[in-house]
Enzyme design. Structure first.
Site, PDB file in Angstrom:
ATOM      1  N   ARG A 100      48.707  46.623  24.673  1.00  0.00           N
ATOM      2  CA  ARG A 100      47.897  46.703  25.904  1.00  0.00           C
ATOM      3  C   ARG A 100      47.290  45.331  26.121  1.00  0.00           C
ATOM      4  O   ARG A 100      46.469  44.875  25.331  1.00  0.00           O
ATOM      5  CB  ARG A 100      46.816  47.776  25.754  1.00  0.00           C
ATOM      6  CG  ARG A 100      45.788  47.748  26.872  1.00  0.00           C
ATOM      7  CD  ARG A 100      44.901  48.966  26.908  1.00  0.00           C
ATOM      8  NE  ARG A 100      45.617  50.104  27.460  1.00  0.00           N
ATOM      9  CZ  ARG A 100      45.052  51.235  27.836  1.00  0.00           C
ATOM     10  NH1 ARG A 100      43.742  51.385  27.727  1.00  0.00           N
ATOM     11  NH2 ARG A 100      45.770  52.219  28.324  1.00  0.00           N
ATOM     12  N   HIS A 127      51.790  50.521  34.131  1.00  0.00           N
ATOM     13  CA  HIS A 127      51.373  51.448  33.066  1.00  0.00           C
ATOM     14  C   HIS A 127      52.479  52.513  32.952  1.00  0.00           C
ATOM     15  O   HIS A 127      52.286  53.670  33.303  1.00  0.00           O
ATOM     16  CB  HIS A 127      50.016  52.070  33.429  1.00  0.00           C
ATOM     17  CG  HIS A 127      49.325  52.749  32.283  1.00  0.00           C
ATOM     18  ND1 HIS A 127      49.822  52.743  30.987  1.00  0.00           N
ATOM     19  CD2 HIS A 127      48.163  53.463  32.234  1.00  0.00           C
ATOM     20  CE1 HIS A 127      48.992  53.416  30.197  1.00  0.00           C
ATOM     21  NE2 HIS A 127      47.986  53.861  30.928  1.00  0.00           N
ATOM     22  N   GLN A 130      52.138  56.022  31.249  1.00  0.00           N
ATOM     23  CA  GLN A 130      51.344  56.969  32.036  1.00  0.00           C
ATOM     24  C   GLN A 130      52.198  57.632  33.119  1.00  0.00           C
ATOM     25  O   GLN A 130      52.177  58.852  33.286  1.00  0.00           O
ATOM     26  CB  GLN A 130      50.151  56.242  32.669  1.00  0.00           C
ATOM     27  CG  GLN A 130      49.247  57.146  33.483  1.00  0.00           C
ATOM     28  CD  GLN A 130      48.446  58.116  32.630  1.00  0.00           C
ATOM     29  OE1 GLN A 130      47.806  57.723  31.668  1.00  0.00           O
ATOM     30  NE2 GLN A 130      48.476  59.395  32.962  1.00  0.00           N
ATOM     31  N   ASP A 221      42.850  56.720  41.012  1.00  0.00           N
ATOM     32  CA  ASP A 221      42.561  55.965  39.790  1.00  0.00           C
ATOM     33  C   ASP A 221      41.196  55.321  39.997  1.00  0.00           C
ATOM     34  O   ASP A 221      40.676  55.290  41.127  1.00  0.00           O
ATOM     35  CB  ASP A 221      43.669  54.900  39.585  1.00  0.00           C
ATOM     36  CG  ASP A 221      43.521  54.114  38.284  1.00  0.00           C
ATOM     37  OD1 ASP A 221      42.818  54.580  37.371  1.00  0.00           O
ATOM     38  OD2 ASP A 221      44.125  53.020  38.174  1.00  0.00           O
ATOM     39  N   CYS A 261      44.773  59.462  35.900  1.00  0.00           N
ATOM     40  CA  CYS A 261      45.180  59.060  34.540  1.00  0.00           C
ATOM     41  C   CYS A 261      44.018  59.069  33.558  1.00  0.00           C
ATOM     42  O   CYS A 261      44.238  59.125  32.357  1.00  0.00           O
ATOM     43  CB  CYS A 261      45.853  57.693  34.588  1.00  0.00           C
ATOM     44  SG  CYS A 261      44.733  56.356  35.061  1.00  0.00           S
ATOM     45  N   ARG A 289      50.510  62.865  27.586  1.00  0.00           N
ATOM     46  CA  ARG A 289      50.733  61.521  27.037  1.00  0.00           C
ATOM     47  C   ARG A 289      51.308  61.634  25.626  1.00  0.00           C
ATOM     48  O   ARG A 289      52.184  60.867  25.240  1.00  0.00           O
ATOM     49  CB  ARG A 289      49.415  60.724  27.005  1.00  0.00           C
ATOM     50  CG  ARG A 289      48.821  60.369  28.353  1.00  0.00           C
ATOM     51  CD  ARG A 289      49.670  59.388  29.138  1.00  0.00           C
ATOM     52  NE  ARG A 289      49.910  58.144  28.427  1.00  0.00           N
ATOM     53  CZ  ARG A 289      49.055  57.126  28.343  1.00  0.00           C
ATOM     54  NH1 ARG A 289      47.902  57.171  28.977  1.00  0.00           N
ATOM     55  NH2 ARG A 289      49.363  56.023  27.655  1.00  0.00           N
TER      56      ARG A 289
HETATM   57  N1  NVA Z   1      43.771  51.193  36.412  1.00  0.00           N
HETATM   58  C1  NVA Z   1      43.065  51.527  35.203  1.00  0.00           C
HETATM   59  C2  NVA Z   1      43.874  52.467  34.377  1.00  0.00           C
HETATM   60  C3  NVA Z   1      43.226  52.914  33.093  1.00  0.00           C
HETATM   61  C4  NVA Z   1      44.116  53.775  32.258  1.00  0.00           C
HETATM   62  C5  NVA Z   1      42.731  50.248  34.444  1.00  0.00           C
HETATM   63  O1  NVA Z   1      43.585  49.369  34.368  1.00  0.00           O
HETATM   64  O2  NVA Z   1      41.612  50.143  33.958  1.00  0.00           O
HETATM   65  N1   CP Z   2      45.125  56.781  30.891  1.00  0.00           N
HETATM   66  C1   CP Z   2      44.981  55.900  29.899  1.00  0.00           C
HETATM   67  O1   CP Z   2      45.814  55.040  29.626  1.00  0.00           O
HETATM   68  O2   CP Z   2      43.827  56.067  29.196  1.00  0.00           O
HETATM   69  P1   CP Z   2      43.201  55.043  28.155  1.00  0.00           P
HETATM   70  O3   CP Z   2      42.801  53.816  28.900  1.00  0.00           O
HETATM   71  O4   CP Z   2      42.040  55.771  27.588  1.00  0.00           O
HETATM   72  O5   CP Z   2      44.225  54.727  27.108  1.00  0.00           O
END
Ligand code: NVA
Ligand code: CP
Length: 302
Positions: A100, A127, A130, A221, A261, A289
């Site tokens: 990540r 992502h 997801q 989101d 998500c 997931r």
């Molecule tokens: N768009 C959000 C998704 C979190 C899973 C982020 O990048 O923070």
């Molecule tokens: N939806 C998702 O990826 O959650 P986290 O940021 O908690 O991993």
């Protein structure tokens, strides 16, 4: 060897294969115990996580392997160790890397030097784990992968892009419902490539009522993604008209489901009534997931 760096990395057949495997795993998890015995997944995190970290770690445990949680803050990365060196080193210890990162380019740099598959655990642009899990949730709840998904809010970041690519590729129509400002709209190159591969129709709509009309799936989101914290004030102001409340939800098709998500911020991108109401499937979505992660790992780690 194959990486999962973006939603473009799997074609429709591969997506369906992963989806079917995930459904089989969900039905009979014990059948897959030990399938990744003695295999190791290294999970590199530059950002925080609840679901991605835990579902990948649980997936590896349940498949008989092991996952190492590796936070960039406690690694030599913060002292400037090159990602191109990291890829070469880490791939000598494990059978796959999940990462990540802040930027997609960092993930690609890591993958370029890795000798094992690299999985995108979220970047600024995509992502994919997801959106694959989301397909499973839609299939379970609607019984089909047809109809319209309306994604409301910031369509220019990871979730907007991944939803756009994966859902249109599978044959669903996608409405991206967002403000006119460029930053909330999908990246033009990604949109062009998604359109080329799409079986479903793709529309960009600025009016939230228009965008949600005929939707079978309503998705949103956070308005302030990880890395966007400094812009939170203007984002909250710009995205306010796209909040999913009960009144807006009523404009969608009867039987429409609400997806997010997570993490979710009640009172911002959606109201409490919507996310905690009968149309919401967000916790099934979070559970899925786990099942999809297992299918992805089984597909990539041979
Ligand atoms: N768009 C959000 C998704 C979190 C899973 C982020 O990048 O923070
Ligand atoms: N939806 C998702 O990826 O959650 P986290 O940021 O908690 O991993």
């Amino acid at each position: 060897m194959k990486h999962l760096l973006s939603d473009f990395d799997f074609n429709k057949e591969e997506v369906l294969e992963i989806l079917n495997l995930a459904r089989e795993i969900k039905k009979k998890p014990e059948k897959f115990f030990g399938a990744l015995k003695n295999k190791t997944l290294v999970m590199l995190f530059k950002k925080t996580s609840t679901r991605t970290r835990l579902s990948f770690e649980a997936a590896m445990t349940q498949l008989g392997g092991h996952a190492i949680y590796w936070e960039s803050r406690t690694s030599q990365i913060i002292k400037g160790e090159l990602l191109s060196d990291i890829g070469k080193v880490v791939s000598r210890y494990c059978q796959a890397i999940m990462a990540r990162m802040y930027r997609q380019l960092e993930l690609e740099e890591l993958a370029d030097s890795s000798n094992v598959p690299v999985v995108n655990g979220l970047t600024d642009v995509f992502h994919p784990c997801q959106s694959l899990g989301d397909l499973l949730t839609v299939k379970e709840n609607l019984g089909k992968l047809k109809g319209t998904v309306a994604f409301l809010g910031d369509c220019g970041f990871n979730m907007g892009h991944s939803t756009l690519i994966t859902f249109s590729k599978i044959g669903m129509d996608v409405n991206l419902v967002c403000p006119k400002k460029k930053k909330y709209q999908p990246n033009p190159e990604i949109l062009k490539r998604a359109e080329k591969e799409a079986e479903g129709k793709i529309k960009i709509i600025h009016n939230p009522v228009e965008g949600i009309k005929n939707a079978d799936v309503v998705m949103t989101d956070t308005w302030v993604s990880m890395g966007q914290e400094k812009e939170s004030k203007p984002r909250i102001k710009d995205l306010r008209p796209y909040r999913v409340n009960s009144e807006l939800m009523r404009k969608a098709n009867k039987g429409a489901i609400f997806m997010h998500c997570l993490p979710a911020y009640r009172g911002f991108e959606m109201t409490k009534e919507v996310i905690d109401g009968p149309q919401s499937v967000v916790f099934d979505q979070a559970e899925n997931r786990l099942h999809i992660q297992k299918a992805i790992l089984l597909k990539l780690i041979k």
